[in-house]
Design a protein around this motif. Structure first.
Motif, PDB file in Angstrom:
ATOM      1  N   LEU A 156     -18.536  74.781 -52.712  1.00 51.90           N
ATOM      2  CA  LEU A 156     -19.419  75.491 -53.628  1.00 51.90           C
ATOM      3  C   LEU A 156     -20.077  74.497 -54.581  1.00 51.90           C
ATOM      4  N   ILE A 157     -21.416  74.587 -54.699  1.00 54.02           N
ATOM      5  CA  ILE A 157     -22.129  73.867 -55.757  1.00 54.02           C
ATOM      6  C   ILE A 157     -22.319  74.862 -56.885  1.00 54.02           C
ATOM      7  N   THR A 158     -21.573  74.654 -57.956  1.00 47.63           N
ATOM      8  CA  THR A 158     -21.608  75.613 -59.059  1.00 47.63           C
ATOM      9  C   THR A 158     -22.578  75.210 -60.168  1.00 47.63           C
ATOM     10  N   ALA A 159     -23.045  73.961 -60.148  1.00 44.81           N
ATOM     11  CA  ALA A 159     -24.016  73.515 -61.152  1.00 44.81           C
ATOM     12  C   ALA A 159     -24.845  72.379 -60.577  1.00 44.81           C
ATOM     13  N   PHE A 174     -24.685  62.810 -61.947  1.00 43.62           N
ATOM     14  CA  PHE A 174     -26.040  63.367 -61.931  1.00 43.62           C
ATOM     15  C   PHE A 174     -26.110  64.747 -62.573  1.00 43.62           C
ATOM     16  N   GLY A 175     -24.981  65.445 -62.635  1.00 41.13           N
ATOM     17  CA  GLY A 175     -25.002  66.796 -63.174  1.00 41.13           C
ATOM     18  C   GLY A 175     -24.563  67.848 -62.174  1.00 41.13           C
ATOM     19  N   TYR A 176     -24.201  67.412 -60.966  1.00 41.53           N
ATOM     20  CA  TYR A 176     -23.668  68.356 -59.974  1.00 41.53           C
ATOM     21  C   TYR A 176     -22.220  68.708 -60.305  1.00 41.53           C
ATOM     22  N   GLU A 177     -21.843  69.930 -60.000  1.00 43.69           N
ATOM     23  CA  GLU A 177     -20.439  70.343 -60.031  1.00 43.69           C
ATOM     24  C   GLU A 177     -20.132  70.968 -58.680  1.00 43.69           C
ATOM     25  N   VAL A 178     -19.168  70.370 -57.965  1.00 45.56           N
ATOM     26  CA  VAL A 178     -18.857  70.789 -56.592  1.00 45.56           C
ATOM     27  C   VAL A 178     -17.354  71.018 -56.486  1.00 45.56           C
ATOM     28  N   GLU A 179     -16.977  72.086 -55.821  1.00 47.62           N
ATOM     29  CA  GLU A 179     -15.549  72.368 -55.631  1.00 47.62           C
ATOM     30  C   GLU A 179     -15.313  72.916 -54.232  1.00 47.62           C
ATOM     31  N   GLY A 180     -14.101  72.686 -53.741  1.00 49.30           N
ATOM     32  CA  GLY A 180     -13.749  73.175 -52.412  1.00 49.30           C
ATOM     33  C   GLY A 180     -13.640  74.682 -52.385  1.00 49.30           C
ATOM     34  N   PHE A 181     -13.959  75.275 -51.208  1.00 50.79           N
ATOM     35  CA  PHE A 181     -13.923  76.730 -51.062  1.00 50.79           C
ATOM     36  C   PHE A 181     -13.095  77.123 -49.851  1.00 50.79           C
ATOM     37  N   GLY A 182     -12.336  76.122 -49.339  1.00 55.98           N
ATOM     38  CA  GLY A 182     -11.489  76.387 -48.179  1.00 55.98           C
ATOM     39  C   GLY A 182     -12.126  75.908 -46.899  1.00 55.98           C
ATOM     40  N   GLY A 183     -11.340  75.155 -46.092  1.00 55.84           N
ATOM     41  CA  GLY A 183     -11.851  74.658 -44.823  1.00 55.84           C
ATOM     42  C   GLY A 183     -13.002  73.693 -45.040  1.00 55.84           C
ATOM     43  N   LYS A 184     -14.099  73.957 -44.342  1.00 59.63           N
ATOM     44  CA  LYS A 184     -15.279  73.110 -44.459  1.00 59.63           C
ATOM     45  C   LYS A 184     -16.256  73.611 -45.514  1.00 59.63           C
ATOM     46  N   GLU A 185     -15.885  74.665 -46.218  1.00 58.90           N
ATOM     47  CA  GLU A 185     -16.787  75.282 -47.180  1.00 58.90           C
ATOM     48  C   GLU A 185     -16.642  74.641 -48.571  1.00 58.90           C
ATOM     49  N   LEU A 224     -33.768  69.291 -62.498  1.00 56.86           N
ATOM     50  CA  LEU A 224     -34.155  69.413 -61.092  1.00 56.86           C
ATOM     51  C   LEU A 224     -33.961  70.837 -60.589  1.00 56.86           C
ATOM     52  N   PHE A 225     -33.852  71.755 -61.510  1.00 58.57           N
ATOM     53  CA  PHE A 225     -33.491  73.126 -61.166  1.00 58.57           C
ATOM     54  C   PHE A 225     -34.505  73.777 -60.234  1.00 58.57           C
ATOM     55  N   GLN A 226     -35.758  73.335 -60.307  1.00 63.32           N
ATOM     56  CA  GLN A 226     -36.794  74.000 -59.531  1.00 63.32           C
ATOM     57  C   GLN A 226     -36.830  73.541 -58.069  1.00 63.32           C
ATOM     58  N   LEU A 227     -36.016  72.540 -57.714  1.00 69.05           N
ATOM     59  CA  LEU A 227     -36.022  72.026 -56.353  1.00 69.05           C
ATOM     60  C   LEU A 227     -35.058  72.805 -55.469  1.00 69.05           C
ATOM     61  N   ASP A 228     -35.186  72.576 -54.164  1.00 67.18           N
ATOM     62  CA  ASP A 228     -34.220  73.130 -53.216  1.00 67.18           C
ATOM     63  C   ASP A 228     -32.978  72.254 -53.283  1.00 67.18           C
ATOM     64  N   MET A 229     -32.041  72.615 -54.147  1.00 66.29           N
ATOM     65  CA  MET A 229     -30.910  71.756 -54.429  1.00 66.29           C
ATOM     66  C   MET A 229     -29.948  71.626 -53.247  1.00 66.29           C
ATOM     67  N   LYS A 230     -29.930  72.626 -52.381  1.00 66.33           N
ATOM     68  CA  LYS A 230     -29.053  72.547 -51.213  1.00 66.33           C
ATOM     69  C   LYS A 230     -29.520  71.420 -50.292  1.00 66.33           C
ATOM     70  N   THR A 261     -27.152  66.758 -68.148  1.00 63.73           N
ATOM     71  CA  THR A 261     -26.680  68.122 -68.392  1.00 63.73           C
ATOM     72  C   THR A 261     -26.857  68.947 -67.133  1.00 63.73           C
ATOM     73  N   SER A 262     -26.031  69.973 -67.005  1.00 57.47           N
ATOM     74  CA  SER A 262     -26.020  70.771 -65.791  1.00 57.47           C
ATOM     75  C   SER A 262     -26.535  72.177 -66.050  1.00 57.47           C
ATOM     76  N   GLN A 263     -27.106  72.747 -65.018  1.00 59.13           N
ATOM     77  CA  GLN A 263     -27.514  74.151 -65.047  1.00 59.13           C
ATOM     78  C   GLN A 263     -26.535  74.923 -64.160  1.00 59.13           C
ATOM     79  N   GLN A 264     -25.791  75.838 -64.758  1.00 62.00           N
ATOM     80  CA  GLN A 264     -24.819  76.621 -63.994  1.00 62.00           C
ATOM     81  C   GLN A 264     -25.547  77.567 -63.044  1.00 62.00           C
ATOM     82  N   LEU A 265     -24.987  77.750 -61.847  1.00 64.84           N
ATOM     83  CA  LEU A 265     -25.594  78.604 -60.831  1.00 64.84           C
ATOM     84  C   LEU A 265     -24.783  79.881 -60.648  1.00 64.84           C
ATOM     85  N   GLN A 266     -25.491  80.986 -60.637  1.00 60.43           N
ATOM     86  CA  GLN A 266     -24.882  82.285 -60.347  1.00 60.43           C
ATOM     87  C   GLN A 266     -25.822  83.066 -59.430  1.00 60.43           C
ATOM     88  N   PRO A 267     -25.456  83.243 -58.168  1.00 60.57           N
ATOM     89  CA  PRO A 267     -24.223  82.801 -57.521  1.00 60.57           C
ATOM     90  C   PRO A 267     -24.313  81.312 -57.155  1.00 60.57           C
TER      91      PRO A 267
END
Length: 609
Positions: A509-512, A496-507, A517-523, A466-472
């Protein structure tokens, strides 16, 4: 073009000797194998100066008839086979018929032999392939070979040998393996007038292991006796606490012969991967019986390598045998509080470099990959249900069918749970638990890491991440290599539960992120995962997944120097209770160790031994 000419018989003999007699241990091997094939029940091997100056091998076998002695020293003379068809069903240790000829070509050889029906024995002397004498003498039944001054007439060969001590170590290692492979034969091994080994010949493999490896290893063995579709196997494997940094403790014998087999070694090591640490190898003494038509023993001149007809099936069966022997056992390592004696290990003989430690456990790899994945077919199903159990949809490994209550009472059994008395925490890292006459020490980080690992593996298997949604959301800038890894392994990453989408160019977004593992440095964890995928392209995807599960579990687990509450510790022990293997973390380190009351009392001199 130079003129073509036939080589002299002396030159031919020495060339042949170079193929058979590589070093003194080659001489000992050939002669001891002949003694075994002669039906001996007692064999004595004596060497001096690493076998270079003196080798004597005495047996109580059938002996050699007088009229066959000279014939035995000719090339390609043998009592083991008669036609080429016999090569397909060879059951003796030697059969090529070159041993005596090759040895006598490069050494001074004396033979004393007597058959049971003969009145007298025979003494035969041959040096450099030249017969010197043959005479009748009084002698006991059996055969004695004396080999002196090895390579006396080929000094170039002698120059390339190792030191006498090293050459002697080769012989020691080889005699030990012969003793293990033939426990019904009494072996006596004498080196420079000192007896190094003397086995009883009572047929008990465990007794031979004791003579060679000592009490500590013998006291930590698990017996194996199993009949499979492709082979029968019996012997012993070590508990996970018995390991070495190389494969010198892995002993595999097929139809009475010591064999080096990458296939069998891999099956053994893969079976242990959830139990031992990285770059460690288990102890095993396993005797296999294969039908002669299912393998080829003529792959290598020394007959130490072998080719199997059904390699994949054999691997799967042996892997399952090892896991069946380890799972459900009380594998808590008992440590002594008394002063440990210094242990001197034998030098490693011709040990290949250890291969990298990759996946944690093949069984977990299979469970980690969904059945509709293209990777699933690459791995055999190692978790066949027990025959008596009906297979239902979603059924887990048959190890789950084995409840701890069916086993001997152990620390983590439900029956003993009420006997646990949690004393407290040591160094804010280790929990002390008393039960009856033992003290158990639990590493809270290793234990929590194991619990998280099993949770994640279960979710990965059932697709219940299951995923934890991130805002922002987390904003990432990926270079070309990282972006390539993201697209290549996107399906696995999303599992694993990650949700990743393109944000243009090299950018991107990890949205979930995975909720547990929410308490870790997910980046940082996400970038580390992409780096690992890029650095390990030679690995299969399931192996990479499994390594990341272990890494995530380690990072998310409670660390040392962290104060846990009593209720948290009780919950941790309860969850350990339900695991298939609660005794080791995903990296193979122990989660629990124990020490007995008597050991502690010895330290305080309450007990004097």
């Amino acid at each position: 073009m130079a003129e073509i000419a036939l080589l002299s018989q002396d030159t031919i003999d020495k060339i042949a000797a170079g193929e058979v007699v590589e070093r003194p241990s080659s001489v000992v091997k050939e002669l001891v194998e002949n003694a075994i094939d002669a039906g001996s029940t007692a064999i004595t091997v004596e060497i001096k100066e690493g076998g270079l100056s003196f080798i004597r091998i005495t047996d109580n076998g059938c002996g050699i008839h007088k009229d066959q002695i000279a014939l035995a020293f000719l090339r390609h003379s043998t009592s083991k086979i008669r036609t080429v068809q016999d090569l397909l069903s060879v059951h003796s240790l030697g059969f090529r018929g070159e041993a005596l000829s090759s040895i006598s070509a490069v050494a001074r050889v004396e033979l004393i032999t007597k058959t049971p029906e003969a009145l007298n024995g025979v003494r035969y002397v041959i040096e450099g392939s030249k017969e010197l004498s043959m005479e009748e003498i009084g002698a006991p039944d059996g055969t004695t070979f004396l080999v002196r001054d090895l390579f006396y007439n080929t000094p170039a060969r002698r120059k390339f040998l190792k030191s006498a001590q090293t050459e002697g170590n080769y012989i020691t290692d080889m005699i030990e393996k012969l003793a293990i492979s033939h426990p019904h034969i009494s072996f006596k091994y004498i080196q420079n007038n000192q007896t190094k080994l003397h086995t009883s010949g009572n047929g008990k493999i465990k007794d031979v292991i004791y003579h060679i490896y000592g009490r500590d290893i013998t006291g930590n063995l698990l017996e194996i006796k199993k009949s499979c579709e492709h082979f029968e196997v019996e012997g012993f494997i070590g508990k996970p606490s018995v390991t070495r940094g190389n494969r010198s403790y892995e002993n595999v014998f097929i139809n009475g012969r010591y064999i080096k087999s990458a296939l069998l070694n891999k099956a053994i090591e893969d079976g242990y991967k959830a139990f031992i640490m990285q770059h460690q190898y288990p102890f095993a003494v396993l005797h296999f019986t294969f039908p002669g038509d299912k393998l080829d023993v003529n792959v290598h001149p020394t007959k130490m390598e072998i080719r199997f007809e059904s390699a994949q099936e054999i691997y799967q069966e042996l892997f399952q045998v090892i896991q069946d022997s380890l799972y459900g056992r009380d594998l808590i390592q008992e440590v002594s509080v008394t002063k440990e004696k210094k242990v001197t290990y034998k030098p490693v003989i011709s040990e290949p470099a250890p291969e990298p430690f990759e996946a944690r456990r093949i069984n977990d790899i299979r469970k980690a990959v969904a059945k509709d994945s293209p990777y699933h077919r690459e791995y055999p199903d190692h978790t066949k249900p027990l025959p008596s159990v009906k297979v239902a949809e979603g059924q887990v490994s048959h190890y789950r069918e084995m409840t701890l209550g069916d086993l001997d009472p152990v620390f983590l059994s439900k029956e003993n749970k009420e006997k646990h008395h949690i004393i407290g925490q040591l160094f804010q890292t280790y929990w002390l638990v008393e039960m009856e006459d033992k003290l158990f020490v639990i590493d809270q980080h290793a234990a929590h890491e194991k619990v998280l690992y099993e949770r994640m593996m279960k979710r990965l298997h059932t697709r219940e991440f299951t995923s934890q949604q991130l805002q922002p959301p987390i904003v990432l800038t990926l270079d070309a290599r990282e972006a390539e890894m993201l697209e290549k392994y996107r399906k696995e990453i999303e599992t694993f539960g990650y949700e990743v989408e393109g944000f243009g160019g090299k950018e991107y977004l990890i949205t979930a992120v995975p909720d547990n593992l929410f308490q870790l440095d997910m980046k940082d964890l996400f970038l580390e995962m992409l780096d690992d995928f890029g650095a390990n392209l030679s690995k299969n995807t399931p192996e990479l997944i499994l390594e990341k599960v272990a890494t995530m579990s380690c990072k998310a687990a409670v660390k040392g120097n962290h104060q846990l509450s009593l209720n948290e510790v009780k919950a941790l022990i309860d969850e350990l209770l339900g695991l298939e293997n609660p005794y080791n973390c995903p990296h193979g380190r122990p989660t629990i160790i124990s020490m007995t009351k008597s050991e502690i009392e010895k330290k305080f001199k309450r007990i004097v031994t």
